[in-house]
Design a protein around this motif. Structure first.
Motif, PDB file in Angstrom:
ATOM      1  N   LYS A   1     -18.407   5.304  -7.432  1.00  0.00           N
ATOM      2  CA  LYS A   1     -18.512   5.506  -5.987  1.00  0.00           C
ATOM      3  C   LYS A   1     -18.466   4.161  -5.267  1.00  0.00           C
ATOM      4  CE  LYS A   1     -21.052   9.829  -6.419  1.00  0.00           C
ATOM      5  NZ  LYS A   1     -22.272  10.573  -6.135  1.00  0.00           N
ATOM      6  N   ALA A   2     -19.118   3.148  -5.834  1.00  0.00           N
ATOM      7  CA  ALA A   2     -19.123   1.811  -5.215  1.00  0.00           C
ATOM      8  C   ALA A   2     -17.716   1.197  -5.238  1.00  0.00           C
ATOM      9  CB  ALA A   2     -20.118   0.906  -5.936  1.00  0.00           C
ATOM     10  N   VAL A   3     -17.023   1.336  -6.365  1.00  0.00           N
ATOM     11  CA  VAL A   3     -15.650   0.813  -6.459  1.00  0.00           C
ATOM     12  C   VAL A   3     -14.754   1.537  -5.462  1.00  0.00           C
ATOM     13  CG1 VAL A   3     -13.629   0.661  -7.969  1.00  0.00           C
ATOM     14  CG2 VAL A   3     -15.877   0.010  -8.840  1.00  0.00           C
ATOM     15  N   SER A   4     -14.904   2.858  -5.360  1.00  0.00           N
ATOM     16  CA  SER A   4     -14.109   3.632  -4.401  1.00  0.00           C
ATOM     17  C   SER A   4     -14.403   3.200  -2.968  1.00  0.00           C
ATOM     18  CB  SER A   4     -14.390   5.125  -4.553  1.00  0.00           C
ATOM     19  OG  SER A   4     -13.828   5.617  -5.736  1.00  0.00           O
TER      20      SER A   4
ATOM     21  N   ASN B   1      -4.960   8.913  -6.172  1.00  0.00           N
ATOM     22  CA  ASN B   1      -5.516  10.027  -6.960  1.00  0.00           C
ATOM     23  C   ASN B   1      -5.832   9.609  -8.396  1.00  0.00           C
ATOM     24  OD1 ASN B   1      -5.347  11.879  -4.850  1.00  0.00           O
ATOM     25  ND2 ASN B   1      -3.218  12.318  -5.310  1.00  0.00           N
ATOM     26  N   SER B   2      -5.752   8.329  -8.682  1.00  0.00           N
ATOM     27  CA  SER B   2      -5.900   7.846 -10.061  1.00  0.00           C
ATOM     28  C   SER B   2      -7.275   7.230 -10.301  1.00  0.00           C
ATOM     29  CB  SER B   2      -4.829   6.796 -10.350  1.00  0.00           C
ATOM     30  OG  SER B   2      -3.550   7.333 -10.162  1.00  0.00           O
ATOM     31  N   PHE B   3      -7.466   6.782 -11.522  1.00  0.00           N
ATOM     32  CA  PHE B   3      -8.627   6.038 -12.011  1.00  0.00           C
ATOM     33  C   PHE B   3      -9.873   6.900 -12.196  1.00  0.00           C
ATOM     34  CE2 PHE B   3      -6.125   2.698  -9.815  1.00  0.00           C
ATOM     35  CZ  PHE B   3      -5.743   2.010 -10.945  1.00  0.00           C
ATOM     36  N   PHE B   4     -10.338   7.540 -11.130  1.00  0.00           N
ATOM     37  CA  PHE B   4     -11.559   8.326 -11.227  1.00  0.00           C
ATOM     38  C   PHE B   4     -11.250   9.784 -10.890  1.00  0.00           C
ATOM     39  CE2 PHE B   4     -13.313   4.201  -9.338  1.00  0.00           C
ATOM     40  CZ  PHE B   4     -13.428   3.606 -10.575  1.00  0.00           C
ATOM     41  N   GLU B   5     -12.212  10.631 -11.157  1.00  0.00           N
ATOM     42  CA  GLU B   5     -12.100  12.032 -10.754  1.00  0.00           C
ATOM     43  C   GLU B   5     -12.993  12.227  -9.533  1.00  0.00           C
ATOM     44  OE1 GLU B   5     -10.752  15.589 -10.432  1.00  0.00           O
ATOM     45  OE2 GLU B   5     -10.014  14.332 -12.043  1.00  0.00           O
TER      46      GLU B   5
ATOM     47  N   GLN C   1     -10.235   9.109  -2.734  1.00  0.00           N
ATOM     48  CA  GLN C   1     -10.575  10.449  -2.254  1.00  0.00           C
ATOM     49  C   GLN C   1     -12.040  10.448  -1.820  1.00  0.00           C
ATOM     50  OE1 GLN C   1      -8.427  12.918  -1.906  1.00  0.00           O
ATOM     51  NE2 GLN C   1      -6.754  11.781  -2.839  1.00  0.00           N
ATOM     52  N   THR C   2     -12.296  10.857  -0.587  1.00  0.00           N
ATOM     53  CA  THR C   2     -13.673  10.861  -0.100  1.00  0.00           C
ATOM     54  C   THR C   2     -14.538  11.877  -0.847  1.00  0.00           C
ATOM     55  OG1 THR C   2     -13.049  12.405   1.654  1.00  0.00           O
ATOM     56  CG2 THR C   2     -13.087  10.055   2.208  1.00  0.00           C
ATOM     57  N   ALA C   3     -13.908  12.822  -1.524  1.00  0.00           N
ATOM     58  CA  ALA C   3     -14.667  13.817  -2.298  1.00  0.00           C
ATOM     59  C   ALA C   3     -15.448  13.169  -3.439  1.00  0.00           C
ATOM     60  CB  ALA C   3     -13.724  14.882  -2.845  1.00  0.00           C
ATOM     61  N   ILE C   4     -15.102  11.935  -3.808  1.00  0.00           N
ATOM     62  CA  ILE C   4     -15.809  11.263  -4.898  1.00  0.00           C
ATOM     63  C   ILE C   4     -17.282  11.041  -4.537  1.00  0.00           C
ATOM     64  CG2 ILE C   4     -15.338   8.861  -4.240  1.00  0.00           C
ATOM     65  CD1 ILE C   4     -14.825   8.387  -7.305  1.00  0.00           C
TER      66      ILE C   4
ATOM     67  N   LEU D   1       0.833  -1.214   0.000  1.00  0.00           N
ATOM     68  CA  LEU D   1       0.000   0.000   0.000  1.00  0.00           C
ATOM     69  C   LEU D   1       0.863   1.259   0.000  1.00  0.00           C
ATOM     70  CD1 LEU D   1      -2.878  -0.999   2.453  1.00  0.00           C
ATOM     71  CD2 LEU D   1      -2.974  -0.820  -0.042  1.00  0.00           C
ATOM     72  N   PHE D   2       1.994   1.224   0.716  1.00  0.00           N
ATOM     73  CA  PHE D   2       2.918   2.360   0.673  1.00  0.00           C
ATOM     74  C   PHE D   2       3.467   2.551  -0.746  1.00  0.00           C
ATOM     75  CE2 PHE D   2       3.836   1.815   5.404  1.00  0.00           C
ATOM     76  CZ  PHE D   2       3.096   2.932   5.763  1.00  0.00           C
ATOM     77  N   CYS D   3       3.772   1.436  -1.419  1.00  0.00           N
ATOM     78  CA  CYS D   3       4.235   1.521  -2.819  1.00  0.00           C
ATOM     79  C   CYS D   3       3.176   2.180  -3.699  1.00  0.00           C
ATOM     80  CB  CYS D   3       4.552   0.131  -3.365  1.00  0.00           C
ATOM     81  SG  CYS D   3       6.012  -0.643  -2.700  1.00  0.00           S
ATOM     82  N   LEU D   4       1.936   1.748  -3.534  1.00  0.00           N
ATOM     83  CA  LEU D   4       0.850   2.314  -4.341  1.00  0.00           C
ATOM     84  C   LEU D   4       0.640   3.790  -4.040  1.00  0.00           C
ATOM     85  CD1 LEU D   4      -1.705  -0.639  -4.189  1.00  0.00           C
ATOM     86  CD2 LEU D   4      -0.186   0.000  -6.070  1.00  0.00           C
ATOM     87  N   ARG D   5       0.858   4.184  -2.793  1.00  0.00           N
ATOM     88  CA  ARG D   5       0.739   5.598  -2.445  1.00  0.00           C
ATOM     89  C   ARG D   5       1.846   6.405  -3.119  1.00  0.00           C
ATOM     90  NH1 ARG D   5       2.069   9.938  -0.280  1.00  0.00           N
ATOM     91  NH2 ARG D   5       0.788  11.289   0.980  1.00  0.00           N
ATOM     92  N   GLU D   6       3.061   5.838  -3.147  1.00  0.00           N
ATOM     93  CA  GLU D   6       4.162   6.524  -3.825  1.00  0.00           C
ATOM     94  C   GLU D   6       3.861   6.714  -5.316  1.00  0.00           C
ATOM     95  OE1 GLU D   6       7.302   7.890  -2.898  1.00  0.00           O
ATOM     96  OE2 GLU D   6       6.314   7.827  -0.950  1.00  0.00           O
ATOM     97  N   LEU D   7       3.107   5.786  -5.883  1.00  0.00           N
ATOM     98  CA  LEU D   7       2.721   5.885  -7.298  1.00  0.00           C
ATOM     99  C   LEU D   7       1.487   6.770  -7.496  1.00  0.00           C
ATOM    100  CD1 LEU D   7       3.231   2.151  -8.317  1.00  0.00           C
ATOM    101  CD2 LEU D   7       4.621   4.106  -9.035  1.00  0.00           C
ATOM    102  N   ASP D   8       0.975   7.349  -6.412  1.00  0.00           N
ATOM    103  CA  ASP D   8      -0.208   8.222  -6.435  1.00  0.00           C
ATOM    104  C   ASP D   8      -1.452   7.522  -6.969  1.00  0.00           C
ATOM    105  OD1 ASP D   8       1.020  10.413  -5.253  1.00  0.00           O
ATOM    106  OD2 ASP D   8       1.722  11.203  -7.169  1.00  0.00           O
ATOM    107  N   ILE D   9      -1.569   6.229  -6.674  1.00  0.00           N
ATOM    108  CA  ILE D   9      -2.742   5.477  -7.104  1.00  0.00           C
ATOM    109  C   ILE D   9      -4.006   6.030  -6.457  1.00  0.00           C
ATOM    110  CG2 ILE D   9      -3.852   3.196  -7.012  1.00  0.00           C
ATOM    111  CD1 ILE D   9      -1.608   3.374  -9.060  1.00  0.00           C
TER     112      ILE D   9
END
Length: 194
Positions: free
Chosen positions: A69-72, A47-51, A56-59, A37-45
């Motif tokens: 929203k369900a996938v998030s 913030n990826s995939f969706f807007e 991000q809870t803002a989704i 999970l730390f690796c994925l955070r370094e890759l900024d995952i």
């Protein structure tokens, strides 16, 4: 520097899986998983995939489709499950190691302080601008460099902790009712069995 931190987290994940072995990995799987999970955070995952981003809870308040929203929500629950399982499993061993003044536990403690420092400095120019403070671009780049160095230090401290962790500490930490005499006896017996 960011790639070096990613490499250190990936090394720590592989190294921890190797150190635990197949038998103990069935119990201690959250350790390499949290490092992944730390690796994925370094890759900024996150913030990826969706807007605005999969983690991000803002989704939930955005105009994103319901399936996003369900996938998030599922991804957030999975991460939360790994983190909770990791904390329940690792905290007793960590406190035991701190009390015994073991190098691996203190390495994690110092690494956590570096991680907190890195989080505080992450995006310092942006955070300062939100407060109406504008940093000289030179100082902004200094803060970014210090933040990356602290993140790298956190990753290296985890590699060190995994490398110096001793299995007999783990067995006592999993059963806190055992005394140091029990530990000594266990280590003596296991040395004679080999």
């Amino acid at each position: 520097m960011e790639l070096a931190g990613l490499g250190a987290f990936a090394l720590a994940a592989v190294f921890s899986a190797w150190r635990f072995g197949l038998d103990d990995l069935s119990i201690w799987w959250p350790v390499p998983m949290i490092l992944v999970l730390f690796c994925l955070r370094e890759l900024d995952i996150h913030n990826s995939f969706f807007e605005p981003g999969i983690l991000q809870t803002a989704i939930f308040s955005s105009v994103a489709p319901m399936w996003q929203k369900a996938v998030s929500a599922g991804a957030m629950l999975a991460v939360l499950g790994v983190v909770l399982r990791f904390l329940l499993l690792a905290l007793p061993s960590f406190w035991y190691g701190l009390n015994r003044r073991t190098g691996w536990a203190w390495s994690i403690a110092v690494g956590l302080l570096m991680a907190v420092g890195g989080v505080i400095l992450d995006g310092a120019p942006r955070k300062a601008a939100a407060l109406g403070l504008y940093l000289n671009p030179f100082y902004g780049s200094v803060f970014v460099a210090i933040e990356e160095i602290l993140e790298m230090g956190f990753a290296v401290s985890l590699v060190f902790a995994i490398g110096t962790w001793r299995p007999e500490i783990r067995s006592t930490a999993q059963n806190p009712s055992r005394t140091k005499d029990d530990l000594f006896t266990t280590v003596q017996i296991s040395d004679h069995v080999r």
